[in-house]
Design an enzyme around this catalytic site. Sequence first.
Site, PDB file in Angstrom:
ATOM      1  CE  LYS A 125      -3.420   1.140   4.839  1.00 59.84           C
ATOM      2  NZ  LYS A 125      -3.236   0.656   3.448  1.00 59.84           N
ATOM      3  CB  SER A 182      -0.953  -0.003   1.207  1.00 54.97           C
ATOM      4  OG  SER A 182      -0.237  -0.091   2.412  1.00 54.97           O
TER       5      SER A 182
END
Length: 817
Positions: free
Chosen positions: A751, A708
């Site tokens: 996140k 990611s």
Amino acid sequence: MTHPDFDRYAPLRMADAGASGGASGGASAASNGNVPDDQLIILPVRSFVLFPGVVMPVAIARPASIAAAQQAVREGRPVGILMQRDSSVEEPNPTDLHRMGVIANILRYVTAPDGTHHLVCQGEQRFRVNEFVREKPFITARVTRIEESDDLSSDIEARFVHLQNQANEVMELLPQVPAELVAAVRGANSPAGLTDLVSAYVDIAPDEKQELLETVDIAARMNKVSRLLAHRIEVLRLSQEISKQTKASLDERQREVLLREQMAAIQKQLGEDDGNSAEIAELEKAIADAGMPEDVEQMARKELGRLRRMQDASAEYGMIRTYLDWLIALPWKLPEEKAIDIAEARRILDEDHFGLDKIKRRIVEYLAVRKLAPNGKAPILCFAGPPGVGKTSLGQSIARAMGRKFVRVSLGGVHDEAEIRGHRRTYVGALPGNIIQGIRKAGTRDCVMMLDEIDKMGSGIQGDPSAAMLEVLDPEQNGTFRDNYLGVTFDLSRVVFIATANMLDTIPGPLRDRMEIISLSGYTDSEKLQIAKRYLVRRQMEANGVRPEQVEVEDEALSAIIRAYTREAGVRNLEREIGRAIRHVAVGIADGSVAHARIAVDTLPELLGPPIFEDEVALRVSVPGVATGLAWTPVGGDILFIEATKVPGRGGLILTGQLGDVMKESAQAAMSLVKSRAAEFGIDPAVFASNDVHVHVPAGATPKDGPSAGVAMFTALVSLLSGRTVRKDTAMTGEISLRGLVLPVGGIKEKVVAAARAGLTRVMLPARNRRDYEDIPQDARDRLEFVWLERVDEAIANALEPAADADEPLLPLKAAS
């Protein structure tokens, strides 16, 4: 089939026949003249049907019934007995009565010493009501008498013989049948008379007897009565057989008890009594009262027999005694299913936990299904999330909502299969596994069992406990769970299993497949503030012995503790810091120097020391080559800085920061993509030939992996090589491909919450992660601007400052010659 209790009415037959004269005053008051000959006096009765040719006692108490009976006695005429449709009606009118009854002669009218009135009536003939004439002071009606068929065909005669045989068989199976009834049945010579006699005494409901009375056709009536007798015969036969078996069983048990008492007496006379007779008797009684299944009780009695033959000084005596104690202590009986109140469940969940709306909704759905299908195979829930977000307390709330006992089994660090299935009894100190121990601790088979930290089980030379858990957590198999110590099956199907885990990656696939995963992510700052105000402050005050009027904690102080002293997904450290602050002021309250303390923002450095966390974003993205990424960790989301710089070299790529293989490959892909599209981003291709690029991810002691960070690495490289600074307020995540596509990643909620917590105002996410937008807390949505990326070109356009506004780098970036 039942028989009348003739002795009960003996006083009525011996009473003075002229007793009715005592009520003549009531009769004269109730009647204004004789009833016309074309009318029949009606006597309503409740839950009683009289048949032609049968003599039955009738108790009357209502004024209208007494008046009707006395008028019939006065005129020397019969009455029509009709059953009420609803026995609860006190004063029936014609609409409350059936239309078919029996004309009966009153053989005896008796007024008992207690003032009650009784009739002895003999049924004469069926009748059907044509019309009711009057209702007061009693009911009269015009009726049609129904003549009984005198058909004596061979078919009727055969039915008559069969019915008589059935009646005789029933009377043989019944105890204490009056001789008069036996003689009446055997002496019956009329099919109709026998059928009505049997109908009167057969053990069926009054409505069924009324149906037989209304069946005029003799063949149909005989068929119905024959079917009823056949059913009754079968029931009586089975009852008699069960009675014989029970008696034989009791006789065998009594014989065994007698022999054991004799044996004990003989041993005592010989001086061989070992003193454990009382203990054996106590165990035997406990086994009988435990409600064990048949096979388990056989095993227990077998072991009890071995124990009886042993000396109590024997080493095996203690092992068998402990085994029997475990069998007796386990809850074999299934308790009654308790009703689940859905509204109360919602209240309990809201009272115990703030936020977690999606999780609460799923738990309410689970409870609703358990309420509608208590015996159904409910899924095994697994709460997965970082520490301190309330996984274990959710299990306790479910137990409260279901009204069941709660028991917690810790699986962290378990690496022995015997911890789940138990040890075999051949080993010294053997015990059942944690599952059976938890059931015994709860004391019920329908408890809520929390399997805590299921992701932290290990495996070793003693076996794999996660493999043993496969049977426990399979609704299709745990009904016959077999513990090695018990050696018999135990039904776990009614236990509500709830597992907790921090990470799913360490749970084996087959075990994870047996559970429904419910993910709990971290809390936002606003949620932590509410949790602290509602729960944590009060709990820490109680734990540290101070009262609310002695200590005041300001909301701004709580917000400062959340921002500057803790950085976690849950609230454990937050509660710990609040406890530290309260303990500090509790010293002054305890020594009497302070009567009231106030914890404010300006007092935090004195109470907790200098802030632990600071905002690093502005410092780290002040030069080209630094981008802010977003990362997922087992304890929630976090921000991640990607730093890139150039050094003289030959076009190589240097990676540091303890990166995993996948993250290294993301950096290689980002570098290749930058080289292939250098001209588009205003990068001189010659710079690659004379310089090496060094990519570093700080916090090098922490392992990092995953795809990611691809977008952040690509952005950092373009920023470095083009000299444009990345925006300070922006963080990004997403995987990249060599075609320039931005691919979706996981952990979006965690996140984004981390970005909001770090003070950022803008996040760039893969466009294909739009499906995760609904999972993001509303507070984080309100504080952040979202940019959705399809390609890396969009990332560069939205992340980098314009070339004219780019900050000057700290050092000139010149290509080596």
